[in-house]
Design a protein around this motif. Structure first.
Motif, mmCIF file in Angstrom:
data_model
loop_
_atom_site.group_PDB
_atom_site.id
_atom_site.type_symbol
_atom_site.label_atom_id
_atom_site.label_comp_id
_atom_site.label_asym_id
_atom_site.label_seq_id
_atom_site.Cartn_x
_atom_site.Cartn_y
_atom_site.Cartn_z
ATOM 1 N N ASP A 12 0.810 -1.085 0.118
ATOM 2 C CA ASP A 12 0.089 -0.038 -0.061
ATOM 3 C C ASP A 12 0.901 1.262 -0.011
ATOM 4 O O ASP A 12 0.462 2.271 -0.560
ATOM 5 C CB ASP A 12 -0.998 -0.004 1.208
ATOM 6 C CG ASP A 12 -1.847 -1.180 1.066
ATOM 7 O OD1 ASP A 12 -2.246 -1.544 0.052
ATOM 8 O OD2 ASP A 12 -2.296 -1.611 2.345
ATOM 9 N N ILE A 13 1.919 1.183 0.610
ATOM 10 C CA ILE A 13 2.846 2.544 0.612
ATOM 11 C C ILE A 13 4.206 2.045 0.306
ATOM 12 O O ILE A 13 4.640 0.916 0.275
ATOM 13 C CB ILE A 13 2.849 3.063 2.156
ATOM 14 C CG1 ILE A 13 3.489 2.086 3.008
ATOM 15 C CG2 ILE A 13 1.610 3.786 2.431
ATOM 16 C CD1 ILE A 13 3.537 2.693 4.509
ATOM 17 N N LYS A 14 5.123 3.089 -0.438
ATOM 18 C CA LYS A 14 6.213 2.638 -0.843
ATOM 19 C C LYS A 14 7.425 3.751 -0.405
ATOM 20 O O LYS A 14 6.934 4.963 -0.132
ATOM 21 C CB LYS A 14 6.370 2.929 -2.404
ATOM 22 C CG LYS A 14 5.397 1.940 -3.116
ATOM 23 C CD LYS A 14 5.722 0.513 -3.032
ATOM 24 C CE LYS A 14 4.763 -0.657 -3.407
ATOM 25 N NZ LYS A 14 4.644 -1.943 -2.754
ATOM 26 N N GLU A 15 8.430 3.274 -0.210
ATOM 27 C CA GLU A 15 9.655 4.119 0.610
ATOM 28 C C GLU A 15 9.642 5.466 -0.289
ATOM 29 O O GLU A 15 9.883 5.395 -1.651
ATOM 30 C CB GLU A 15 10.967 3.367 0.405
ATOM 31 C CG GLU A 15 11.961 4.269 0.944
ATOM 32 C CD GLU A 15 11.981 4.642 2.386
ATOM 33 O OE1 GLU A 15 12.487 5.630 2.723
ATOM 34 O OE2 GLU A 15 11.342 3.740 3.283
ATOM 35 N N GLY A 16 9.640 6.742 0.419
ATOM 36 C CA GLY A 16 9.726 7.594 -0.259
ATOM 37 C C GLY A 16 8.584 8.246 -1.183
ATOM 38 O O GLY A 16 8.682 9.439 -1.783
ATOM 39 N N PHE A 18 4.535 9.127 -2.268
ATOM 40 C CA PHE A 18 3.399 9.932 -1.661
ATOM 41 C C PHE A 18 2.374 8.594 -1.288
ATOM 42 O O PHE A 18 2.077 7.772 -2.289
ATOM 43 C CB PHE A 18 2.844 10.745 -2.872
ATOM 44 C CG PHE A 18 1.935 11.822 -2.288
ATOM 45 C CD1 PHE A 18 2.401 13.044 -1.422
ATOM 46 C CD2 PHE A 18 0.507 11.787 -2.327
ATOM 47 C CE1 PHE A 18 1.560 14.027 -1.389
ATOM 48 C CE2 PHE A 18 -0.296 12.706 -1.851
ATOM 49 C CZ PHE A 18 0.188 14.062 -1.289
ATOM 50 N N MET A 19 1.764 8.833 -0.193
ATOM 51 C CA MET A 19 0.661 8.008 0.327
ATOM 52 C C MET A 19 -0.589 8.259 -0.553
ATOM 53 O O MET A 19 -1.154 9.574 -0.777
ATOM 54 C CB MET A 19 0.275 7.944 1.770
ATOM 55 C CG MET A 19 1.385 7.333 2.564
ATOM 56 S SD MET A 19 1.079 7.275 4.235
ATOM 57 C CE MET A 19 1.292 8.821 4.864
ATOM 58 N N ALA A 20 -1.405 7.215 -0.631
ATOM 59 C CA ALA A 20 -2.992 7.431 -1.037
ATOM 60 C C ALA A 20 -3.758 7.996 -0.092
ATOM 61 O O ALA A 20 -3.670 8.074 1.137
ATOM 62 C CB ALA A 20 -3.444 6.116 -1.527
#
Length: 163
Positions: A12-16, A18-20
């Motif tokens: 769901d999230i990736k290093e560096g 932007f979050m949804a």
């Protein structure tokens, strides 16, 4: 001999990155869905007896950052937390501590409008005890202190968000 590195990952999230909007808070002027991301960890250090997960924003305009989620006493057999676990569906035996929103659940990103990019540090902590030696009413600062003092290892995934 190759040493395995304690890691934290998420679909769901990736290093560096932007979050949804799903991971944005639903209050304080924000209107996201306040859903905690799925988190997965691997290769805990030897001696680990439990895990903790924290989410911290070091860029909040306070003198002490902003705690979004603090969960301890996650059983040793856990290899992650499901998407949405922050709304009270944690594995049995876990303890949640009050975040800076005043809730024991996950509190999503909600940086002040126009304040720029904020970093959200999702951290899994490997601990040598099954239970963190902190009172249930301990502050986020005390929990953070205890985690740093006890941790056998930690792995962090830092996502970003701005409004």
């Amino acid at each position: 001999m190759t040493t395995k590195v304690f890691t934290l990952s998420s679909p769901d999230i990736k290093e560096g990155h932007f979050m949804a909007k799903d991971h944005e808070f639903d209050g304080f002027g924000c209107d996201g869905k306040n859903i905690s991301p799925e988190l997965n960890w691997a290769n805990a250090p030897a001696g680990t007896k439990s895990f903790a997960v924290t989410v911290f924003d070091p860029d909040a305009p306070t003198c002490s950052g902003f705690w979004h989620w603090l969960v301890t006493d996650i059983p040793l057999d856990a290899t992650g937390l499901a998407r949405g676990a922050g709304k009270g569906s944690l594995p049995p035996g876990c303890r949640s501590f009050t975040n800076d929103y005043g809730s024991k659940n996950f509190g999503g990103a909600c940086p002040p409008e126009g304040h720029g990019m904020h970093r959200y540090q999702f951290t899994v902590w490997a601990l040598p005890e099954e239970t963190l030696p902190a009172d249930n009413g301990a502050s986020a600062a005390v929990v953070g202190f205890m985690l740093n003092a006890m941790a056998l290892g930690k792995a962090t995934l830092t996502a970003t968000y701005a409004r």
